[in-house]
Design an enzyme around this catalytic site. Structure first.
Site, mmCIF file in Angstrom:
data_model
loop_
_atom_site.group_PDB
_atom_site.id
_atom_site.type_symbol
_atom_site.label_atom_id
_atom_site.label_comp_id
_atom_site.label_asym_id
_atom_site.label_seq_id
_atom_site.Cartn_x
_atom_site.Cartn_y
_atom_site.Cartn_z
ATOM 1 N N SER A 1 10.810 -30.655 -98.017
ATOM 2 C CA SER A 1 11.869 -30.056 -98.978
ATOM 3 C C SER A 1 11.899 -28.561 -98.889
ATOM 4 C CB SER A 1 11.179 -30.192 -100.450
ATOM 5 O OG SER A 1 11.393 -31.704 -100.626
ATOM 6 N N HIS B 1 4.767 -24.407 -103.507
ATOM 7 C CA HIS B 1 4.370 -24.926 -104.638
ATOM 8 C C HIS B 1 3.306 -23.900 -105.151
ATOM 9 C CE1 HIS B 1 6.128 -28.990 -104.088
ATOM 10 N NE2 HIS B 1 5.808 -28.935 -102.892
ATOM 11 N N VAL C 1 -1.354 -33.991 -74.851
ATOM 12 C CA VAL C 1 -2.741 -34.032 -74.799
ATOM 13 C C VAL C 1 -2.933 -35.520 -74.410
ATOM 14 C CG1 VAL C 1 -5.193 -33.789 -75.589
ATOM 15 C CG2 VAL C 1 -3.406 -31.968 -76.194
ATOM 16 N N ARG D 1 4.918 -38.184 -93.771
ATOM 17 C CA ARG D 1 3.551 -37.765 -94.435
ATOM 18 C C ARG D 1 2.213 -38.073 -93.745
ATOM 19 N NH1 ARG D 1 6.513 -39.680 -98.489
ATOM 20 N NH2 ARG D 1 7.348 -38.412 -100.015
ATOM 21 N N CYS E 1 30.677 -30.128 -91.633
ATOM 22 C CA CYS E 1 31.651 -30.870 -90.630
ATOM 23 C C CYS E 1 30.510 -31.406 -89.453
ATOM 24 C CB CYS E 1 32.606 -30.257 -89.997
ATOM 25 S SG CYS E 1 32.191 -29.086 -88.521
ATOM 26 N N SER F 1 2.773 -24.798 -98.241
ATOM 27 C CA SER F 1 2.544 -23.770 -99.144
ATOM 28 C C SER F 1 1.171 -23.241 -98.943
ATOM 29 C CB SER F 1 2.470 -24.408 -100.633
ATOM 30 O OG SER F 1 3.760 -24.960 -100.886
ATOM 31 N N CYS G 1 30.430 -21.259 -85.389
ATOM 32 C CA CYS G 1 30.160 -22.373 -86.363
ATOM 33 C C CYS G 1 30.904 -22.038 -87.700
ATOM 34 C CB CYS G 1 28.642 -22.787 -86.967
ATOM 35 S SG CYS G 1 28.406 -23.778 -88.177
ATOM 36 N N SER H 1 1.627 -32.902 -98.177
ATOM 37 C CA SER H 1 2.092 -31.658 -99.341
ATOM 38 C C SER H 1 0.805 -31.477 -100.153
ATOM 39 C CB SER H 1 2.914 -32.418 -100.056
ATOM 40 O OG SER H 1 3.606 -31.562 -101.254
ATOM 41 N N ILE I 1 -3.317 -33.118 -93.758
ATOM 42 C CA ILE I 1 -2.475 -32.274 -94.283
ATOM 43 C C ILE I 1 -0.996 -32.523 -94.601
ATOM 44 C CG2 ILE I 1 -1.954 -29.588 -93.907
ATOM 45 C CD1 ILE I 1 -4.939 -30.387 -93.700
#
Lengths: 471, 123, 411
Positions: free
Chosen positions: A46, A50, A171, A311, A429, A348, A392, A344, A342
């Site tokens: 997003s 936070h 790796v 996630r 577009c 932040s 663009c 959310s 790691i």
């Protein structure tokens, strides 16, 4: 070459660590299996800083989140990444949710987040006339930014300060030698004293290569829809529903992006594939339905794109247990630093995670300041005044900006790499106008195959009539 | 025998209904103009089509020049002509209407340019 | 520095070219035509197939040939053209900002003609879930790569959408040696003209799947296939009908949207049905002196009709420049039952007026009824009506009673 530290994973956490460590005189290498950085969760979220109001106080998540978010203004200034405080509203739709708002206010205060307040309906309406709700918790300090721009900027600044960055390098094995590690990859092998595992959704697998078997990541997909910039005025702040325990995420919310779109999402669904970035019909419909509850003014015709991220959850499907970040130097494997789970608020927390990892490494390596360290990224700034030919149209990106993106310092070459750097193709577009122009520019600058997002994603099979020649 | 055809002469796309005996039209219905009958006759005996495509350009401002057949080609020759055109290139400058491939596959039909292309470096 | 012109035409495709030439012939001396591409002609340059010009020139021309006629007229009438120039802003005061390689330009004019054309709807507009690999193209972009840039996007295609662009591309790809596995259409009838079904699909044995849609896209880096399914009468997917087709490219031909970002920012009112500005019979928008013509107004299916109407708009703009004012709309024109949209949406002056409209579903032996208030002013039977075919009817409005509504209905 023998490295002091090899960082595996070019997400925002890996790149923040690389940049943090480049403050010191160290030989550093960052590896990523993809053709560019920010290809995983760091580029698919997003884009919110936070404040920490949604995590349990006292946890490592809360600690690093709060510390990390405080570093954002300075960090973004140094790196030339746009960032803006817009505030966050957690909106109650029913009376039954009011108690939860009060409880969250209490938690937030306990965590030391000062600028929190409860809004009643008229106050909410004044702030957000288009939003449905009866009350809200307002967290004024929360900010938005472009997550992939920050990720790219961290990588570019790290490179500028001497970090070696190898993309398209996966790796495949880790060997413990005396005092150091040997990493075998599909693109050469490398040795180093420290290994930082910031492999995101693959972190448990990477740990396994080093013989550490205690982790298990459960991939949890979140799908998003993107609204046209024409809708930008519908909301001023981020708008979240009151979280539901066990949902696996913060709930489907509306987030204004720094570039003027609105994101709807993410959903939360445990999936098998760690890179199963599919969007699905039922979830896309659900996003639309739930977003309508918060913001009835949304028109289907304003959807311009959809995407998904994964996630890295440590918490198994069905469980509503809180799981914290796992960040440690493995006691049984000195020099191997794992960052697992790691999710959310990882974005932040990233600046704070980087400092935290720096401290772990300082225990084993002597950290002498790098006299040449420059915290400022050399940046071709976005022109305030439009000038020159526009490549663009939707995002008003000039030829000069596209050229800068094509010749980016990391050497990532694909249409996605260009898109994430200068936004060409991100508008309504979706490349209809700029794609042929960018392809022309790429053909002028090199003979390399033009790909959508790196190896295997070729855009063309060749010139026209070639199919007729072989038949 | 009854047969239905869609006239392709103009966008009106007349739905033509034919009654015919051995490719001879006995009755024709649905065509709004006389061209429809001619089309139907040809369609029964030897369907023909215009061909429009492109040719690669050498030394032009554009990479390709759009071309057409100056008459209709037998329908079954469209692909053979395309394969032949894949072997050809056109040298700029090119004028609109210029013949770029004469008498293609001995059909008597020429392939002509449908746009001008000035000299250039093709980028 | 601000430049001044009598008339500015934004967009140098067929509409802009025709309007500019007509305005010049009607006596406007000082015209500036602005085109974002390096050459004039607009989308016609990539429409290399024929079938253009039957109405106006009585022959079947290709897109580039049709464009060339008007490009030459523009050059002969010595109209100033700025190519490679994108208008980034338009105000209600008829001022624009235009960007090109020489920098930013501010220009104001007495009248403006909008002729920016349209753009393609994308994947998000039709909500196709799945992965996001290379190999998903809108039909127009693929046409551009193949016909102008000598690049072939793929080998095995599925085409979603049976509008004319999708059909034309099916033939074009086949001629280029690619395999077109099928053209899918979610509606029970094709979106393109019947003659294109014949000469683009049937000629090449390309299957047309009516009442079908793409439900999923597969492949991580490049499209590896799509899932298709049958669509039920209410538009939902019929359970149990899904199957997977292996292909490397998905072509989307899922509709066009008039390009009105500039118009919206200038405060021009749009019609939700057409996606274009609300105009009167002269093509004038709600802002006096700003006119619209061509696909920016509504999406035409035949360029000849577009040209004729754009020429009329050019002449109307010339009148406005001479008179310094124009008439305000008196009547509204509405699409009634069975009609998708009607243009113009307003009438300003009495006289014979041409109404252009589309039906919303195909039908046979239907009556088109045009009412003024409760009074039927025209009634015409149509053997066949088809949404892809624009219907044009002239109505005589000898006098206008203000506030009256003209309604077009299908019975």
């Amino acid at each position: 070459m023998d490295y002091d530290v090899i960082i595996v994973g070019g997400g925002v956490v890996g790149c923040a660590i690389a940049r943090e460590l480049s403050r010191y005189r160290l030989n550093l290498l960052l590896l990523d299996k993809e053709h560019d950085v920010a290809r995983g969760a760091s580029g698919r979220n997003s884009g919110v800083v936070h404040s920490g109001v949604q995590v349990p106080p006292g946890s490592l998540k809360a600690k690093l989140n709060i510390a990390g978010s405080k570093q954002f203004p300075k960090l973004c200034r140094e790196l030339g990444v746009p960032w803006r405080r817009v505030g966050k509203l957690i909106v109650a739709q029913h009376k039954s949710e009011l108690a939860k708002l009060t409880q969250m206010l209490g938690t937030g205060k306990k965590s030391g987040i000062a600028d929190l307040k409860l809004l009643d309906k008229p106050q909410l309406k004044q702030l957000e006339p288009h939003i449905n709700g009866i009350a809200a918790l307002y967290s004024q300090g929360e900010a938005i930014f472009s997550p992939y721009m920050l990720n790219i900027a961290l990588a570019e600044n790290a490179k500028q300060n001497g970090v070696h960055i190898k993309l398209n390098t996966r790796v495949v094995g880790i060997k413990r030698l005396e005092n150091k590690f040997k990493l075998a990859t599909d693109n050469g092998s490398y040795t180093s004293r420290y290994v930082v595992n910031s492999a995101g959704v693959w972190a448990d697998k990477l740990a396994q290569m080093a013989g550490i078997t205690g982790y298990r990541i459960y991939p949890c997909r979140g799908e998003y829809r993107v609204l046209d910039k024409a809708c930008a005025k519908m909301i001023n702040s981020m708008v979240y529903p009151v979280p539901v325990a066990g949902y696996g995420g913060l709930g489907i919310h509306l987030t204004p992006t720094i570039d003027g779109n609105i994101l709807i999402g993410p959903s939360a669904e445990y999936v098998k594939g760690r890179e199963d970035y599919r969007t699905t019909g039922p979830v896309l419909n659900k996003l639309y339905r739930e977003a309508l509850q918060l913001l009835p003014a949304i028109d289907r015709r304003d959807f311009i794109a959809a995407y998904a991220g994964i996630r890295s959850k440590l918490c198994r499907p069905g469980s509503s247990r809180f799981t914290d970040f796992m960040i440690c130097e493995e006691p049984k494997l000195k020099g191997f630093i794992n960052l697992v789970g790691i999710e959310s608020p990882g974005l932040s927390a990233a600046p704070a995670i980087a400092k935290h990892v720096g401290k772990l490494i300082a225990k084993g390596l002597k950290l002498a300041p790098n006299p040449d360290f420059n915290p400022r990224r050399k940046v071709e700034t976005r022109l305030d005044n439009l000038s020159g030919e526009l490549v663009c149209r939707c995002e008003q990106v000039t030829r000069r900006e596209v050229l800068a993106a094509i010749n980016n310092p990391l050497g990532a070459s694909s249409l996605s790499a260009i898109k994430y750097r200068c936004r060409a193709g991100m508008g309504r577009c979706q490349g209809g106008y700029c794609l042929p122009r960018i392809v022309d520019m790429l053909r002028e600058t090199s003979n390399e195959e033009i790909t959508f997002h790196g190896p295997g994603s070729h855009m063309f099979i060749g010139a026209t009539k070639e199919l007729l020649k072989c038949s | 025998m009854r047969k239905n055809l869609t006239c392709i002469i103009c966008p009106l796309s007349c739905q033509i209904r034919l009654s015919c005996v051995d490719k001879d039209i006995k009755r024709i219905e649905g065509a709004l103009c006389s061209k429809g009958r001619r089309y139907a006759e040809k369609e029964l005996h030897c369907p023909t089509r215009s061909l429009t495509t492109t040719l690669e350009v050498i030394g032009g401002e554009q990479r390709l020049v759009s071309v057409k057949s100056d008459q209709e080609l037998p329908r079954e020759l469209l692909m053979p002509v395309m394969r032949q055109l894949a072997k050809l290139k056109a040298q700029a400058p090119i004028k609109i209407g210029q013949v770029l491939a004469a008498d293609i596959l001995d059909t008597g039909v020429n392939i002509v340019a449908t746009r001008p292309v000035s000299k250039g470096d093709n980028r | 520095m601000q430049l001044k012109r009598e008339l500015m035409v934004i967009g140098g495709g067929p509409a802009g070219l025709a309007a500019a030439v007509a305005a010049r012939r009607a006596g406007v001396r000082d015209i500036l035509l602005i085109e974002r591409e390096d050459c004039l002609g607009g989308i016609l340059n990539q429409c290399i197939h024929n079938g253009f010009g039957r109405e106006i020139f009585k022959e079947s021309l290709t897109g580039p040939e049709y464009a060339q006629i008007f490009i030459e007229q523009v050059q002969l009438s010595d109209i100033e053209c700025w190519t490679g120039t994108l208008v980034t802003e338009l105000t209600a005061g008829k001022r624009i900002i235009a960007a090109n390689s020489r920098g930013l330009h501010r220009i104001c004019a007495q009248a403006v003609i909008l002729s920016m054309g349209c753009r393609e709807r994308t994947r998000a507009a039709v909500d196709i879930p799945g992965t996001r690999p290379a190999g998903i193209y809108t039909a127009g972009v693929a046409q551009n790569f193949i016909n102008l840039r000598n690049l072939m996007p793929g080998k095995r295609f599925i085409i979603l959408g049976s509008g004319d662009i999708g059909l034309i591309m099916a033939r074009r790809l086949t001629l280029e040696g690619a395999e077109v596995l099928g053209v899918l259409e979610k509606l029970p009838y094709p979106g393109g003209l019947p003659r294109n079904i014949t000469q683009c699909l049937e000629d090449f044995n390309i299957p047309l799947y009516l009442k079908h849609t793409v439900t999923d896209i597969h492949g991580k880096h490049r499209v590896s296939g799509v899932s298709i399914a049958k669509v039920g009468p209410r538009g939902g997917i019929l359970p149990g009908t899904t199957r997977k087709l292996a292909c490397d490219t998905l072509l989307l031909s899922v509709g066009l949207i008039p390009e009105n970002e500039l118009s919206k920012a200038a405060g021009i009112k749009l019609d939700r049905l057409t996606g274009g500005p609300l105009v009167d019979e002269t093509g004038q928008t709600n802002i006096p002196g700003i006119y619209a013509c061509g696909n920016v107004l509504h999406v035409y299916d035949i360029v000849d009709q577009l040209t004729k109407e754009a020429e009329a708009v050019g002449r109307a703009a010339a009148c406005y420049i001479k008179a310094g004012q124009s008439q305000l709309p008196l009547l509204r024109v509405q699409a009634g039952s069975g009609i998708k949209y009607v243009v113009p949406q307003q009438i300003s002056a009495p006289g014979k007026r041409l109404l252009s409209f589309r039906v919303d579903t195909p039908g046979q032996n239907k009556y088109i009824v045009i009412k003024s208030g409760r009074k039927i002013i025209k009634r015409q039977i149509k053997q066949r009506v088809n949404p892809p075919e624009l219907i044009q009817l002239e109505v005589n409005l000898p006098e206008l009673s203000p506030g009256n509504i003209i309604k077009v209905e299908l019975k």
